[in-house]
Write an enzyme that holds these catalytic residues in place. Structure first.
Site, PDB file in Angstrom:
ATOM      1  N   GLY A  12       2.203 -18.004   5.381  1.00 43.25           N
ATOM      2  CA  GLY A  12       2.247 -16.899   6.279  1.00 43.25           C
ATOM      3  C   GLY A  12       3.465 -16.497   6.877  1.00 43.25           C
ATOM      4  N   ASN A  14       5.509 -14.622   5.474  1.00 46.45           N
ATOM      5  CA  ASN A  14       5.815 -12.844   5.375  1.00 46.45           C
ATOM      6  C   ASN A  14       4.882 -12.387   6.445  1.00 46.45           C
ATOM      7  OD1 ASN A  14       7.220 -12.051   2.944  1.00 46.45           O
ATOM      8  ND2 ASN A  14       6.217 -13.817   2.092  1.00 46.45           N
ATOM      9  N   LYS A  63     -19.381  -7.421  -2.153  1.00 43.88           N
ATOM     10  CA  LYS A  63     -19.556  -6.010  -1.643  1.00 43.88           C
ATOM     11  C   LYS A  63     -20.757  -6.107  -0.576  1.00 43.88           C
ATOM     12  CE  LYS A  63     -20.886  -1.467  -3.510  1.00 43.88           C
ATOM     13  NZ  LYS A  63     -19.722  -0.723  -2.901  1.00 43.88           N
ATOM     14  N   ILE A  88      -8.246  -7.954  -5.325  1.00 41.07           N
ATOM     15  CA  ILE A  88      -9.047  -7.131  -4.436  1.00 41.07           C
ATOM     16  C   ILE A  88     -10.137  -6.547  -5.211  1.00 41.07           C
ATOM     17  CG2 ILE A  88      -8.586  -5.243  -2.911  1.00 41.07           C
ATOM     18  CD1 ILE A  88      -7.563  -7.895  -1.721  1.00 41.07           C
ATOM     19  N   ASN A 102       0.891  -5.006  -1.655  1.00 41.30           N
ATOM     20  CA  ASN A 102       1.077  -6.625  -1.963  1.00 41.30           C
ATOM     21  C   ASN A 102       2.704  -6.636  -2.119  1.00 41.30           C
ATOM     22  OD1 ASN A 102       0.503  -9.124  -2.655  1.00 41.30           O
ATOM     23  ND2 ASN A 102       1.045  -8.545  -4.972  1.00 41.30           N
ATOM     24  N   HIS A 104       5.200  -9.301  -4.497  1.00 39.63           N
ATOM     25  CA  HIS A 104       5.255 -10.262  -5.345  1.00 39.63           C
ATOM     26  C   HIS A 104       6.607 -10.571  -5.592  1.00 39.63           C
ATOM     27  CE1 HIS A 104       3.684 -12.045  -8.951  1.00 39.63           C
ATOM     28  NE2 HIS A 104       4.853 -11.712  -9.738  1.00 39.63           N
TER      29      HIS A 104
HETATM   30  C1  GAR Z   1       5.392 -15.018  -1.187  1.00 40.53           C
HETATM   31  O1  GAR Z   1       6.395 -15.624  -1.789  1.00 40.53           O
HETATM   32  C2  GAR Z   1       4.594 -14.012  -1.737  1.00 40.53           C
HETATM   33  O2  GAR Z   1       5.647 -13.279  -2.453  1.00 40.53           O
HETATM   34  C3  GAR Z   1       3.877 -14.725  -2.773  1.00 40.53           C
HETATM   35  O3  GAR Z   1       3.308 -15.819  -2.181  1.00 40.53           O
HETATM   36  C4  GAR Z   1       4.324 -16.120  -1.189  1.00 40.53           C
HETATM   37  C5  GAR Z   1       3.499 -16.379   0.337  1.00 40.53           C
HETATM   38  O4  GAR Z   1       4.293 -17.137   1.182  1.00 40.53           O
HETATM   39  N1  GAR Z   1       2.919 -13.912  -3.429  1.00 40.53           N
HETATM   40  C6  GAR Z   1       2.310 -13.991  -4.539  1.00 40.53           C
HETATM   41  O5  GAR Z   1       2.764 -14.925  -5.353  1.00 40.53           O
HETATM   42  C7  GAR Z   1       1.446 -13.016  -5.245  1.00 40.53           C
HETATM   43  N2  GAR Z   1       1.104 -12.885  -6.681  1.00 40.53           N
HETATM   44  P1  GAR Z   1       3.753 -16.931   2.595  1.00 40.53           P
HETATM   45  O6  GAR Z   1       2.412 -17.456   2.867  1.00 40.53           O
HETATM   46  O7  GAR Z   1       4.630 -17.908   3.296  1.00 40.53           O
HETATM   47  O8  GAR Z   1       4.134 -15.682   3.164  1.00 40.53           O
END
Ligand code: GAR
Length: 187
Positions: A12, A14, A63, A88, A102, A104
């Protein structure tokens, strides 16, 4: 007040930067954090920030399950996937048109699709001796990592960079751009 709901599966970092950015805002708030993993550290981050949070299972995500009705009640202005690893379902996309985004950790359309998340992405990029990678913030549609791109930012990869080094560079880009892009979208 505009509302953001965050869906996350893991640490988490982000989600944290989004919470931090809007903590003192009087126009945008993170109103709810949802996780498919009861042990995910993102839930602890939400608790520490005083933001409502809960975990859910496949049944609740299906659903007419609990998550669909919670999201319909909440009426978020934006649903943010911040390291959320389940696909999703189309009924949620139909319920919230152009409101699910999202992040990525690669420059889509490269290194996207099923199984491409977190360190898997960075290992593939390094194995292929790419000279650059980056992040993509995009709308979510029915296919993994294929919705319209909102923003990309890139970093260079040095000859001796490991997947861990690259993960650090990507983390910095995410911290720099994700919450700021969300703010732009909600203006
Ligand atoms: C992030 O690097 C995000 O870009 C990636 O997971 C990580 C989560 O980190 N997402 C993906 O790979 C989606 N395909 P976080 O839990 O520390 O935010």
């Amino acid at each position: 007040m505009k509302k953001i709901v965050i869906l996350a599966s893991g640490n988490g970092t982000n989600a944290q930067s989004i919470m931090d950015r809007f903590v003192d805002s009087n126009s945008i708030q993170v109103s709810l954090i949802l996780s498919n993993k009861p042990q995910a550290y993102v839930l602890e981050r939400a608790r520490l920030a005083g933001i409502p949070a809960m975990s859910f299972n496949r049944y609740a995500f299906a659903k007419a399950g609990q998550i669909q009705s919670i999201l319909n009640q909440e009426q978020p202005d934006l649903i943010v996937l911040a390291g959320f690893l389940w696909k999703i379902p189309s009924f949620l996309i139909e319920d919230h048109p152009d409101k699910i985004i999202n992040i990525h950790p690669a420059l889509l359309p490269n290194y996207g699709g099923k199984g491409m998340y977190g360190m898997n992405v960075h290992r593939s990029v390094i194995e292929n001796k790419e000279k650059e990678s980056g992040i993509t913030i995009h709308y979510v549609n029915e296919n993994y990592d294929e919705g319209a791109i909102i923003k990309q930012a890139s970093c260079t990869i040095d000859q001796h960079d490991t997947a861990e080094d690259l993960a650090g560079k990507i983390h910095n880009l995410e911290q720099q751009h994700f919450a700021a892009t969300i703010e732009e979208l909600l203006k």
